[in-house]
Scaffold this active site. Sequence first.
Site, PDB file in Angstrom:
ATOM      1  N   ASP A  34      41.790  35.695  46.460  1.00  0.00           N
ATOM      2  CA  ASP A  34      41.942  37.467  46.333  1.00  0.00           C
ATOM      3  C   ASP A  34      42.402  37.309  47.815  1.00  0.00           C
ATOM      4  O   ASP A  34      42.400  36.425  48.595  1.00  0.00           O
ATOM      5  CB  ASP A  34      40.018  37.619  46.352  1.00  0.00           C
ATOM      6  CG  ASP A  34      40.804  39.026  45.777  1.00  0.00           C
ATOM      7  OD1 ASP A  34      40.273  39.919  45.106  1.00  0.00           O
ATOM      8  OD2 ASP A  34      40.687  39.856  46.846  1.00  0.00           O
ATOM      9  N   ILE A  35      43.831  37.908  47.188  1.00  0.00           N
ATOM     10  CA  ILE A  35      44.226  38.944  48.756  1.00  0.00           C
ATOM     11  C   ILE A  35      43.488  39.267  49.681  1.00  0.00           C
ATOM     12  O   ILE A  35      44.010  39.636  51.253  1.00  0.00           O
ATOM     13  CB  ILE A  35      45.589  39.722  48.461  1.00  0.00           C
ATOM     14  CG1 ILE A  35      46.842  39.627  49.643  1.00  0.00           C
ATOM     15  CG2 ILE A  35      45.720  40.729  47.746  1.00  0.00           C
ATOM     16  CD1 ILE A  35      47.876  40.215  48.694  1.00  0.00           C
ATOM     17  N   ASN A  91      34.697  43.166  36.835  1.00  0.00           N
ATOM     18  CA  ASN A  91      34.485  44.421  36.485  1.00  0.00           C
ATOM     19  C   ASN A  91      34.658  44.872  35.368  1.00  0.00           C
ATOM     20  O   ASN A  91      36.239  44.248  35.266  1.00  0.00           O
ATOM     21  CB  ASN A  91      35.191  45.032  38.241  1.00  0.00           C
ATOM     22  CG  ASN A  91      34.984  44.658  39.071  1.00  0.00           C
ATOM     23  OD1 ASN A  91      33.698  45.045  39.219  1.00  0.00           O
ATOM     24  ND2 ASN A  91      35.369  43.811  40.173  1.00  0.00           N
ATOM     25  N   HIS A 104      39.685  39.380  34.615  1.00  0.00           N
ATOM     26  CA  HIS A 104      39.829  37.999  35.822  1.00  0.00           C
ATOM     27  C   HIS A 104      38.140  38.285  35.840  1.00  0.00           C
ATOM     28  O   HIS A 104      37.309  39.593  35.895  1.00  0.00           O
ATOM     29  CB  HIS A 104      40.463  38.397  36.807  1.00  0.00           C
ATOM     30  CG  HIS A 104      40.303  40.232  37.536  1.00  0.00           C
ATOM     31  ND1 HIS A 104      40.392  41.079  36.700  1.00  0.00           N
ATOM     32  CD2 HIS A 104      39.481  40.575  38.379  1.00  0.00           C
ATOM     33  CE1 HIS A 104      40.831  42.024  37.250  1.00  0.00           C
ATOM     34  NE2 HIS A 104      39.582  41.914  38.387  1.00  0.00           N
ATOM     35  N   HIS A 106      35.539  37.281  39.010  1.00  0.00           N
ATOM     36  CA  HIS A 106      35.282  36.878  40.323  1.00  0.00           C
ATOM     37  C   HIS A 106      34.398  35.602  40.606  1.00  0.00           C
ATOM     38  O   HIS A 106      33.949  36.238  40.009  1.00  0.00           O
ATOM     39  CB  HIS A 106      35.796  37.983  41.219  1.00  0.00           C
ATOM     40  CG  HIS A 106      36.063  39.480  41.329  1.00  0.00           C
ATOM     41  ND1 HIS A 106      36.809  39.944  42.237  1.00  0.00           N
ATOM     42  CD2 HIS A 106      36.037  40.673  40.558  1.00  0.00           C
ATOM     43  CE1 HIS A 106      37.416  41.234  41.692  1.00  0.00           C
ATOM     44  NE2 HIS A 106      37.035  41.688  40.551  1.00  0.00           N
TER      45      HIS A 106
HETATM   46  P1  5GP Z   1      39.132  44.457  40.382  1.00  0.00           P
HETATM   47  O1  5GP Z   1      39.206  45.790  41.133  1.00  0.00           O
HETATM   48  O2  5GP Z   1      39.836  44.839  39.304  1.00  0.00           O
HETATM   49  O3  5GP Z   1      37.644  43.927  39.533  1.00  0.00           O
HETATM   50  O4  5GP Z   1      39.777  43.818  41.580  1.00  0.00           O
HETATM   51  C1  5GP Z   1      40.964  42.838  40.908  1.00  0.00           C
HETATM   52  C2  5GP Z   1      41.345  42.764  42.722  1.00  0.00           C
HETATM   53  O5  5GP Z   1      42.376  41.558  42.846  1.00  0.00           O
HETATM   54  C3  5GP Z   1      40.526  42.580  43.517  1.00  0.00           C
HETATM   55  O6  5GP Z   1      39.887  41.912  44.357  1.00  0.00           O
HETATM   56  C4  5GP Z   1      41.657  42.934  44.878  1.00  0.00           C
HETATM   57  O7  5GP Z   1      41.982  42.670  45.952  1.00  0.00           O
HETATM   58  C5  5GP Z   1      42.865  41.530  43.783  1.00  0.00           C
HETATM   59  N1  5GP Z   1      44.867  42.039  43.995  1.00  0.00           N
HETATM   60  C6  5GP Z   1      45.519  42.750  43.691  1.00  0.00           C
HETATM   61  N2  5GP Z   1      46.763  42.239  44.096  1.00  0.00           N
HETATM   62  C7  5GP Z   1      46.374  41.687  44.206  1.00  0.00           C
HETATM   63  C8  5GP Z   1      47.662  40.247  45.062  1.00  0.00           C
HETATM   64  O8  5GP Z   1      48.467  40.698  44.536  1.00  0.00           O
HETATM   65  N3  5GP Z   1      47.363  39.484  45.158  1.00  0.00           N
HETATM   66  C9  5GP Z   1      45.821  38.831  44.868  1.00  0.00           C
HETATM   67  N4  5GP Z   1      45.511  37.596  44.681  1.00  0.00           N
HETATM   68  N5  5GP Z   1      44.648  39.598  44.317  1.00  0.00           N
HETATM   69  C10 5GP Z   1      44.946  41.082  44.522  1.00  0.00           C
END
Ligand code: 5GP
Length: 117
Positions: A34-35, A91, A104, A106
């Site tokens: 995660d970034i 999520n 996805h 986590h």
């Molecule tokens: P969500 O809230 O959709 O469950 O989680 C999305 C996740 O993707 C977040 O934890 C966010 O930090 C991560 N994320 C967003 N953009 C990028 C990216 O460009 N690269 C990576 N590796 N992770 C990302």
Amino acid sequence: MDNSSSESIFTKIINREATADIVYEDEEMIAIKDINPKAPVHILLLPKDPIKNLNDFTQTHTELLGRLMLKAAEIAKKLNIADTGYKIVINTGDHGGQIIDHFHLHILGGQRVKAVV
Ligand code: 5GP
């Protein structure tokens, strides 16, 4: 035709149009760091098929879901967080805090993890 704006960042990563730190990949799934990590270990594991979220899974995805869960545990072992434990978060939708509309998991660990994502 440039339709890149309709692709999520995850599809861009899968297609190597964007970079990521890849920790696992096969023909149907990919795992990236995660970034913006919320724990010392924070991995995102996703199918390459851009299924929006859990609401869009059907009976045809039963085995894929199973393989994703087993791969999450395998990745946790590889990253040495299996014995100390980890949290799996999925999520779903706006109220679930989903930001990226590509399903996805986590995988969070490396310290005691609260429900943070
Ligand atoms: P969500 O809230 O959709 O469950 O989680 C999305 C996740 O993707 C977040 O934890 C966010 O930090 C991560 N994320 C967003 N953009 C990028 C990216 O460009 N690269 C990576 N590796 N992770 C990302």
